[in-house]
Design an enzyme around this catalytic site. Structure first.
Site, PDB file in Angstrom:
ATOM      1  CE  LYS A  44       0.445  -5.394  -7.834  1.00 13.33           C
ATOM      2  NZ  LYS A  44      -0.956  -5.110  -7.484  1.00 13.33           N
ATOM      3  N   GLY A  57      -7.071  -7.867 -11.206  1.00 13.39           N
ATOM      4  CA  GLY A  57      -7.688  -8.853 -10.204  1.00 13.39           C
ATOM      5  C   GLY A  57      -8.395 -10.067 -10.554  1.00 13.39           C
ATOM      6  CB  ILE A 115     -10.991  -8.648 -15.030  1.00 17.15           C
ATOM      7  CG1 ILE A 115     -11.622  -7.672 -14.239  1.00 17.15           C
ATOM      8  CG2 ILE A 115     -11.240  -8.541 -16.555  1.00 17.15           C
ATOM      9  CD1 ILE A 115     -11.654  -6.178 -14.448  1.00 17.15           C
ATOM     10  N   GLY A 122      -8.193  -2.330   2.162  1.00 16.38           N
ATOM     11  CA  GLY A 122      -7.318  -3.454   1.576  1.00 16.38           C
ATOM     12  C   GLY A 122      -6.890  -3.324   0.143  1.00 16.38           C
ATOM     13  CG  ASP A 159      -0.962  -1.417  -8.931  1.00 18.29           C
ATOM     14  OD1 ASP A 159      -0.417  -2.531  -8.770  1.00 18.29           O
ATOM     15  OD2 ASP A 159      -1.869  -1.275  -9.407  1.00 18.29           O
ATOM     16  CE  LYS A 206      -2.618  -4.214 -10.883  1.00 16.47           C
ATOM     17  NZ  LYS A 206      -3.626  -3.304 -10.137  1.00 16.47           N
ATOM     18  N   GLY A 209      -8.756  -6.819  -4.080  1.00 16.89           N
ATOM     19  CA  GLY A 209      -9.633  -7.567  -2.513  1.00 16.89           C
ATOM     20  C   GLY A 209      -9.243  -9.061  -2.696  1.00 16.89           C
TER      21      GLY A 209
HETATM   22  N1  HSE Z   1      -3.386  -1.691  -5.502  1.00 14.57           N
HETATM   23  C1  HSE Z   1      -3.801  -2.407  -6.566  1.00 14.57           C
HETATM   24  C2  HSE Z   1      -5.168  -1.602  -6.872  1.00 14.57           C
HETATM   25  C3  HSE Z   1      -4.160  -3.788  -6.053  1.00 14.57           C
HETATM   26  O1  HSE Z   1      -5.250  -0.671  -6.185  1.00 14.57           O
HETATM   27  O2  HSE Z   1      -5.534  -1.813  -7.787  1.00 14.57           O
HETATM   28  C4  HSE Z   1      -4.504  -4.735  -6.947  1.00 14.57           C
HETATM   29  O3  HSE Z   1      -3.328  -4.782  -7.849  1.00 14.57           O
END
Ligand code: HSE
Length: 436
Positions: A105, A134, A136, A187, A201, A205, A302
């Site tokens: 992304k 993720g 979706i 993770g 982040d 997105k 994940g």
């Molecule tokens: N670090 C991102 C989150 C991972 O926590 O959503 C998925 O893009």
């Protein structure tokens, strides 16, 4: 029989998930596709680390050129993350006429123009379903399922780490730092978790999402962004008293020819669908002009859930290869030449509802001073709570407002914070509540 050759770059959390899915569901996928997907090479800087999946001897290499130079590799899957060398790998693969699937992304939000132009010139496809939400299918939903709609609004939880932290702080009263460590261990978090916490982040997105929803380019720095580091237990509890939960939301509203877009912690009514999206889950509440509300919910991070989206892109592209076509669906809703630049509503002109927490001296007349300034700026109070009594020191006075302009709110808070009866910087959290 025609097989589809795959080369994977990046054998980390999601890469491992992709290999596991290709192994576990290989037969099912082959039936659905009508041809086998063959993972020919995996490149990763670390070829020694033990991973929770076994791969045939000899396919793991530290040399990316083994993928680039292999004419039998049709699709390159980039799961390295970050800007470089991921950008160079993708551009090289495209230059060599290979299709690309990526979950990156940050890269697409920043270098999307360069990558999609190169792909258009080379007549190859680029799949990026895993880059937002993720597992979706938000990319496919916006590009294909809602193609006959104007997108009137998007309200979304796009970061699993922030949602996990806010959920645990709300439901278990755990401190911020403790739950951040849990999210890292599970993770979900980025390599640098400030990308999660500060909303970067989410901004990556949202930029991708806006380009699909509106066919417009967006620079992430032009979108107002506020992370969750300032959210305290006290505000979570007050939110509860007003019937709200706090979520980090990415918001986009169509305002005529312009778009209002912002990312910030938001109070939403407890019975709103998004208020009930917990843990690392992500969700998108979209209002299409023809569809009405559409709600998508699932795991936003994940290994295996994200791999599910990656493999879906691989299969989409493989289907095109088998039919001898490419570019059936544009990368970003419109052809790259049709894409325009987004016209964003300036943040100061945004109108919404607000929650304020003032730390004020517990004396007669304090509330009237505060409400006087708010009144002068045309900010109308919806509800007020004051907790506790202190002869000395400050007590929290919290209030919610009817719709007000961001500019007016900022001016009012600057004045209020200068009052000698106000003893700490006022906390502001925006509210999305149609009933207010
Ligand atoms: N670090 C991102 C989150 C991972 O926590 O959503 C998925 O893009």
């Amino acid at each position: 029989m025609r097989t589809i050759g795959l080369g994977l770059i990046g054998f980390g959390t999601v890469g491992t998930g992709v290999v596991r899915l290709l192994k576990e569901y290989g037969t099912l996928i082959e039936k659905r596709l009508g041809a086998p997907l063959v993972l020919k090479r995996i490149a990763d800087a670390d070829t020694k680390r033990k991973r929770p999946v076994r791969v045939p001897p000899g396919i793991l290499t530290s040399d990316v050129s083994a993928i680039m130079n292999d004419p039998d590799i049709d699709i390159v899957i980039e799961l390295v993350g970050g800007y470089e060398p991921a950008r160079s790998f993708i551009l090289e693969a495209i230059g060599r006429g290979k299709h690309v699937v990526t979950a990156n992304k940050a890269l697409l939000a920043t270098y999307g123009d360069e990558i999609f132009r190169a792909a258009q010139e080379s007549r190859v496809d680029v799949g990026f379903e895993a880059s937002v939400g993720g597992t979706i299918p938000i990319i496919k939903t916006l590009k294909e399922a809602l193609v006959a709609n104007e997108i009137n609004s998007i309200m979304a939880i796009m970061n699993g780490t922030c949602n996990y932290i806010l959920t645990k702080m709300t439901d278990e009263g755990k401190p911020f730092e403790t739950v951040l460590k849990e999210a890292q261990r599970l993770g979900f978090a980025e390599a640098d978790p400030t990308f999660d916490i500060e909303g970067i982040d989410t901004a990556h997105k949202l930029a991708i999402t806006l380009s699909l929803a509106y066919g417009k380019r967006v620079r992430i720095d032009d979108v107002y962004r506020e992370g969750i580091a300032g959210i305290s237990q006290q505000d979570i509890e007050f939110a509860g008293e007003f019937g709200y939960r706090i979520k980090l939301l990415a918001l986009a509203f169509k305002r005529g020819d312009r778009v209002e877009a912002r990312i910030h912690p938001t109070m939403i009514p407890r019975d709103h669908l998004l208020a009930n999206v917990d843990s690392n889950f992500n969700a998108f509440h979209i209002t299409g002009s023809a569809s009405g509300p559409v709600f998508l919910y699932g795991q936003g991070a994940g290994s295996i859930p994200t791999a599910s989206a990656v493999v879906s892109d691989i299969v989409d592209i493989a289907r095109e290869i088998l039919k001898g076509v490419t570019g059936r669906v544009p990368y970003r809703s419109l052809g790259e030449d049709e894409l325009g630049d987004i016209d964003l509503v300036p943040f100061e002109d945004v109108e919404t509802n607000y929650y304020f927490r003032f730390m004020a001296a517990d004396r007669a007349g304090v509330l009237s001073k505060i409400s006087g300034i708010l009144g002068d700026k045309n900010i109308s109070i919806a509800a007020v709570i004051q907790k506790g009594r202190k002869k000395m020191g400050a007590v929290p006075v919290v209030m919610t407002t009817h719709k007000a302009k961001e500019r007016a709110v900022r001016e009012a808070l600057t004045e209020i914070d200068r009052l000698d009866v106000v003893q700490a910087k006022t906390i502001l959290i925006r509210i999305e509540d149609e009933r207010l």
